[in-house]
Design an enzyme around this catalytic site. Structure first.
Site, PDB file in Angstrom:
ATOM      1  N   LYS A 112      28.059  59.703  14.562  1.00  0.00           N
ATOM      2  CA  LYS A 112      27.998  60.878  15.428  1.00  0.00           C
ATOM      3  C   LYS A 112      27.989  62.182  14.614  1.00  0.00           C
ATOM      4  CE  LYS A 112      28.524  58.374  19.273  1.00  0.00           C
ATOM      5  NZ  LYS A 112      28.767  56.987  18.855  1.00  0.00           N
TER       6      LYS A 112
HETATM    7  C1  LIG Z   1      28.483  55.792  19.556  1.00  0.00           C
HETATM    8  C2  LIG Z   1      28.506  54.601  18.695  1.00  0.00           C
HETATM    9  C3  LIG Z   1      27.571  53.559  18.855  1.00  0.00           C
HETATM   10  C4  LIG Z   1      26.561  53.538  19.979  1.00  0.00           C
HETATM   11  O1  LIG Z   1      25.619  54.574  19.885  1.00  0.00           O
HETATM   12  P1  LIG Z   1      24.767  54.987  21.174  1.00  0.00           P
HETATM   13  O2  LIG Z   1      23.948  56.141  20.720  1.00  0.00           O
HETATM   14  O3  LIG Z   1      25.763  55.359  22.229  1.00  0.00           O
HETATM   15  O4  LIG Z   1      23.976  53.804  21.565  1.00  0.00           O
HETATM   16  C5  LIG Z   1      27.596  52.513  17.962  1.00  0.00           C
HETATM   17  N1  LIG Z   1      28.519  52.461  16.969  1.00  0.00           N
HETATM   18  C6  LIG Z   1      29.434  53.430  16.797  1.00  0.00           C
HETATM   19  C7  LIG Z   1      30.421  53.287  15.706  1.00  0.00           C
HETATM   20  C8  LIG Z   1      29.461  54.532  17.634  1.00  0.00           C
HETATM   21  O5  LIG Z   1      30.372  55.494  17.457  1.00  0.00           O
END
Ligand SMILES: *Cc1c(COP(=O)(O)O)cnc(C)c1O
Length: 465
Positions: A112
């Site tokens: 993120k």
């Molecule tokens: C948010 C997240 C995901 C999933 O990503 P999306 O964009 O919601 O599909 C996968 N792994 C981790 C560690 C995350 O924080």
């Protein structure tokens, strides 16, 4: 460059307004009117360039002149300087044709940060230019919240409220949200699951008077600027492995389908990707939808990979829109029906278009744990449970080598989920400095029921006058 709602009933916006709006007022998600297209020569020229330079180039195509090129270069340089690896998103080889793309070298150890570090700087830049303030409400399954707090803490023009599902996230994830002393941040434990948090956020946007009064904005992956920022690492990783001269496959662990959709978007922009393997945990709405066409909400189950404990994958609406040849009326009808009945029956031509580039795979809890152990044994790499879902999903969907290199998107550092990793592998991940720095720091948490009115009152009280 204009952005349109997938439901066709909101005025088109420019890039900056799309960034600040988050969700469209008709309940849809913004997509560019036309995707920027890169030529093979332009893609090839990314080889060997610093990540921040590629990011500025790609974001510049989405910004369409609304943010100056020098400003974008500077904001990207600052954003990606906060990562602790000079490559920003290094590739680690696991086998002759398999690579991990490590997206966890940012300040909160999850992918993120790649989008949020640049989003925070873009908000600060455009709000200062417009002399405006905003209130961001962020629904998180665990990692978005920490990344958003890190990116927005201390910004004078922004107040941010993070809603997380009480008891459904790891302690390390929680501490990234709750140990800040910044006065513009509030972390709220909601008595519900992530789908409740996300539904509340969508309801806040539907109350237009409320949204206008508090200057509401959202940085979930419903915010198109996040998708734009996340296309960058598909380009850099594919180019490092021979694109555009050869196709590269990706396996992506999926919850809200933002990361996987960014890969799909990179293909729409001209990057010759092979298959995108979309891997879910037992919360398998996206894998089921790709297998059967039936996109149907289930009850979210708590797993070792909590950031994917989601049964409403918001960005699936963007995929539907693209695969329905951008038929906004059909998309609006389908997703209004989903809101009412919890179900979309994907028409066969739309499903066929989805399957052209995407393969779904659902991974059980036992398989996830086995994969963590086997990956450590066979390659020496300790991976987190989300990454393990992608490794196992790729093994299901691509049991034999295809000749194309496979990139497994590694979305979190194993130390974000130390209990699950230790239980699966017998190895406790080393604790990074960012986690040590938050141990023992007092937490600030407010608590609310999973009710729209309670959240509304809370946000109204905290929002800037
Ligand atoms: C948010 C997240 C995901 C999933 O990503 P999306 O964009 O919601 O599909 C996968 N792994 C981790 C560690 C995350 O924080």
């Amino acid at each position: 460059m204009k952005y349109l709602s997938t439901r066709g009933d909101a005025p088109p916006l420019g890039f900056v307004d799309t960034l600040l709006a988050g969700l469209a007022p008709d309940g849809g998600l913004y997509c560019p009117e036309t995707w920027p297209r890169l030529t093979a020569a332009e893609i090839a020229a990314f080889a060997g360039r610093p990540y921040a330079k590629v990011a500025a180039d790609i974001l510049g195509r989405f910004a369409g002149g609304e943010i100056g090129r020098d400003d974008l270069e500077r904001l990207c340089a600052e954003a990606y300087a906060s990562f602790d690896h000079p490559a920003v998103t290094p590739l680690v080889q696991l086998a002759p044709d398999r690579f991990l793309l490590e997206l966890f070298h940012g300040p909160t150890l999850a992918f993120k940060d790649l989008a949020m570090q640049i989003l925070g700087r873009l908000y600060a830049h455009v709000l200062a230019a417009r002399d405006r303030t905003m209130t961001i409400v962020c629904a998180t399954s665990g990692d978005t919240g920490g990344a958003a707090v890190e990116a927005f803490a201390g910004l004078a023009a922004v107040r941010i409220v993070v809603l997380f599902p009480e008891g459904r996230i790891s302690e390390v994830q929680r501490r990234f949200m709750t140990t800040t002393s910044a006065a513009n941040v509030r972390s709220v434990a909601v008595a519900g699951d992530f789908d409740d948090c996300q539904a509340i956020l969508k309801s806040l946007f539907q109350d237009e008077a409320f949204a206008a009064a508090v200057g509401l904005s959202a940085v979930n992956s419903i915010n198109f600027a996040r998708i734009a920022a996340q296309t960058v690492y598909y380009f850099t990783a594919a180019v490092a492995l021979g694109a555009p001269g050869r196709a590269v496959d990706f396996a992506v662990p999926t919850g809200n389908f933002g990361d996987a959709f960014a890969g799909y978007a990179a293909r729409l922009m001209g990057l010759p990707l092979g298959r995108i393997i979309v891997a879910t945990n037992v919360n398998d709405i996206v894998a089921r939808a790709l297998a059967t066409g039936d996109y149907r909400r289930g009850q979210a189950t708590a797993t070792q990979s909590p950031a994917m404990d989601i049964q409403v994958a918001s960005n699936f609406e963007r995929l539907f829109f693209e695969c329905a040849d951008r038929d906004a009326a059909a998309t609006a009808a389908a997703f209004r029906a989903f809101a009412a009945e919890g179900r979309v029956r994907t028409p066969p031509p739309v499903l066929a278009a989805m399957r052209e580039g995407l393969t779904g795979a659902a991974v059980s809890e036992a398989e996830t744990a086995r994969t963590i152990a086997a990956t450590l044994r066979d390659t020496g790499q300790l991976i987190d449970p989300h990454t393990a879902v992608a490794v196992a999903g790729a093994a299901q969907a691509r049991p034999q080598a295809t000749g194309a290199p496979l990139v497994i998107v590694s979305t979190a550092h194993p130390a974000k989920f130390p209990e699950a990793v230790a239980e699966a592998s017998g190895t406790v991940p080393p604790t990074p400095a960012a986690v040590r720095a938050r141990a023992g720091v007092p937490e600030r948490i407010d608590r609310l029921p999973a009710e729209v009115d309670a959240v509304k009152a809370y946000v109204r009280a905290f929002a800037r006058p």
